[in-house]
Write a protein that holds these residues in place. Sequence first.
Motif, PDB file in Angstrom:
ATOM      1  N   ARG A 158      48.469   1.267 -13.006  1.00  0.00           N
ATOM      2  CA  ARG A 158      47.228   1.814 -12.434  1.00  0.00           C
ATOM      3  C   ARG A 158      46.338   0.682 -11.907  1.00  0.00           C
ATOM      4  O   ARG A 158      45.732   0.798 -10.835  1.00  0.00           O
ATOM      5  CB  ARG A 158      46.474   2.620 -13.501  1.00  0.00           C
ATOM      6  CG  ARG A 158      47.175   3.904 -13.933  1.00  0.00           C
ATOM      7  CD  ARG A 158      47.051   4.974 -12.864  1.00  0.00           C
ATOM      8  NE  ARG A 158      47.412   6.282 -13.384  1.00  0.00           N
ATOM      9  CZ  ARG A 158      48.642   6.804 -13.347  1.00  0.00           C
ATOM     10  NH1 ARG A 158      49.625   6.093 -12.817  1.00  0.00           N
ATOM     11  NH2 ARG A 158      48.890   8.005 -13.813  1.00  0.00           N
ATOM     12  N   MET A 159      46.245  -0.388 -12.687  1.00  0.00           N
ATOM     13  CA  MET A 159      45.407  -1.506 -12.254  1.00  0.00           C
ATOM     14  C   MET A 159      45.957  -2.154 -10.989  1.00  0.00           C
ATOM     15  O   MET A 159      45.206  -2.483 -10.066  1.00  0.00           O
ATOM     16  CB  MET A 159      45.313  -2.548 -13.376  1.00  0.00           C
ATOM     17  CG  MET A 159      44.497  -2.115 -14.572  1.00  0.00           C
ATOM     18  SD  MET A 159      42.759  -1.798 -14.150  1.00  0.00           S
ATOM     19  CE  MET A 159      42.222  -3.450 -13.712  1.00  0.00           C
ATOM     20  N   ALA A 161      47.803  -0.715  -8.744  1.00  0.00           N
ATOM     21  CA  ALA A 161      47.606   0.221  -7.636  1.00  0.00           C
ATOM     22  C   ALA A 161      46.175   0.142  -7.126  1.00  0.00           C
ATOM     23  O   ALA A 161      45.923   0.194  -5.907  1.00  0.00           O
ATOM     24  CB  ALA A 161      47.937   1.650  -8.082  1.00  0.00           C
ATOM     25  N   ARG A 162      45.234  -0.004  -8.054  1.00  0.00           N
ATOM     26  CA  ARG A 162      43.829  -0.112  -7.657  1.00  0.00           C
ATOM     27  C   ARG A 162      43.572  -1.389  -6.860  1.00  0.00           C
ATOM     28  O   ARG A 162      42.870  -1.384  -5.852  1.00  0.00           O
ATOM     29  CB  ARG A 162      42.942  -0.060  -8.905  1.00  0.00           C
ATOM     30  CG  ARG A 162      41.458  -0.042  -8.621  1.00  0.00           C
ATOM     31  CD  ARG A 162      40.662   0.239  -9.885  1.00  0.00           C
ATOM     32  NE  ARG A 162      40.956   1.555 -10.438  1.00  0.00           N
ATOM     33  CZ  ARG A 162      40.382   2.048 -11.529  1.00  0.00           C
ATOM     34  NH1 ARG A 162      39.488   1.314 -12.188  1.00  0.00           N
ATOM     35  NH2 ARG A 162      40.678   3.238 -11.967  1.00  0.00           N
ATOM     36  N   VAL A 163      44.169  -2.496  -7.343  1.00  0.00           N
ATOM     37  CA  VAL A 163      44.006  -3.772  -6.643  1.00  0.00           C
ATOM     38  C   VAL A 163      44.625  -3.698  -5.250  1.00  0.00           C
ATOM     39  O   VAL A 163      44.026  -4.119  -4.255  1.00  0.00           O
ATOM     40  CB  VAL A 163      44.651  -4.919  -7.457  1.00  0.00           C
ATOM     41  CG1 VAL A 163      44.770  -6.186  -6.604  1.00  0.00           C
ATOM     42  CG2 VAL A 163      43.827  -5.202  -8.706  1.00  0.00           C
ATOM     43  N   SER A 195      45.127  -1.152  -3.398  1.00  0.00           N
ATOM     44  CA  SER A 195      44.399  -0.267  -2.489  1.00  0.00           C
ATOM     45  C   SER A 195      43.114  -0.921  -1.967  1.00  0.00           C
ATOM     46  O   SER A 195      42.602  -0.553  -0.919  1.00  0.00           O
ATOM     47  CB  SER A 195      44.047   1.040  -3.212  1.00  0.00           C
ATOM     48  OG  SER A 195      43.086   0.810  -4.239  1.00  0.00           O
ATOM     49  N   ARG A 196      42.628  -1.908  -2.726  1.00  0.00           N
ATOM     50  CA  ARG A 196      41.368  -2.564  -2.368  1.00  0.00           C
ATOM     51  C   ARG A 196      41.574  -3.864  -1.601  1.00  0.00           C
ATOM     52  O   ARG A 196      40.724  -4.270  -0.806  1.00  0.00           O
ATOM     53  CB  ARG A 196      40.567  -2.830  -3.661  1.00  0.00           C
ATOM     54  CG  ARG A 196      39.171  -3.337  -3.459  1.00  0.00           C
ATOM     55  CD  ARG A 196      38.356  -3.213  -4.746  1.00  0.00           C
ATOM     56  NE  ARG A 196      39.055  -3.699  -5.911  1.00  0.00           N
ATOM     57  CZ  ARG A 196      39.096  -4.976  -6.268  1.00  0.00           C
ATOM     58  NH1 ARG A 196      38.520  -5.896  -5.527  1.00  0.00           N
ATOM     59  NH2 ARG A 196      39.726  -5.341  -7.368  1.00  0.00           N
TER      60      ARG A 196
END
Length: 313
Positions: free
Chosen positions: A271-272, A274-276, A278-279
């Motif tokens: 999840r982390m 994926a968040r990175v 996406s940003r």
Amino acid sequence: MTASLSDRILAADPRAIARGISIVENDSAAAAQLVRELFQRTGRALIVGVTGAPGAGKSTLVDALVSRWRRAGQSVGVLAVDPSSPYTGGALLGDRVRMQAHAQDSGVFVRSMATRGHLGGLAHATADAAVLLDASGKDIVAIETVGVGQDEVDIVRSADISIVVLVPGMGDDVQALKAGIMEIADIFVVNKSDRDGADRTVTEIETLLSLKASNEIEWRPPIVRTEATTGRGVDQLVDAIEQFRAHSAQSLAQRRRQRMAAWLRTILVERMMARVESRVPDSEMERWVDRISSRGIDPYSAADAIVNGGPPV
């Protein structure tokens, strides 16, 4: 009204189970939702991990175990984790081909899964697939791994009990047990024990076990001799599995808790990341890599900057 996929899995519909495993194998966003819907209906199945070097006869042994479990009235799911095809990511060996004897048995579900290059020969999706089989009411879920190198330790994260399969003539490979496999084995199996060198293999394992500090309360891994092709010794292996289950009830609960912790951490890391991702655009990530390569910044400082939303490169 059409039943949902999760309802059909709970009803042990083999087509629904197959469809569900395909979803979790393909890293679909639907996989997480499927596990959410089924998870509270799990925790009953015994997960048995079987690992060992290629050619040790693991598939034949698992096939013999399935026959014994079915004879005792237990339903069984088998996840055979195969090496991935470098072209398609699909399973190469296809253990379903080797277990055709159970093809018409509604109490047995067999699925080959691809490692997709994941360490330890266990696809990340295997844990999710085991949830599906557990939820479908299977009494036992057997996970057979590729068994390459020392990465078999990954099996511990997906199994309640780990069986390490060896064959006579492994030579230095038995000594390699000291490097890690020794720590994960709950039961040792010397398969193809009719071969020359079986006694020596058993002696080598016993010697290594004697070096491990233990007390009378702790489970001491037994060594079971088998000839999977004839069925010799398989009943003794089934008995050893049940003895472990009875002896280790408390530690089994702790092992399952540790497995949940490892699973949670794996999901959090995904999840982390994926968040990175996406940003942070790929182009910016490449610039960070360029700076690290040129020694303009160290990897730890770069990671801190990325995670904390620092200024782009």
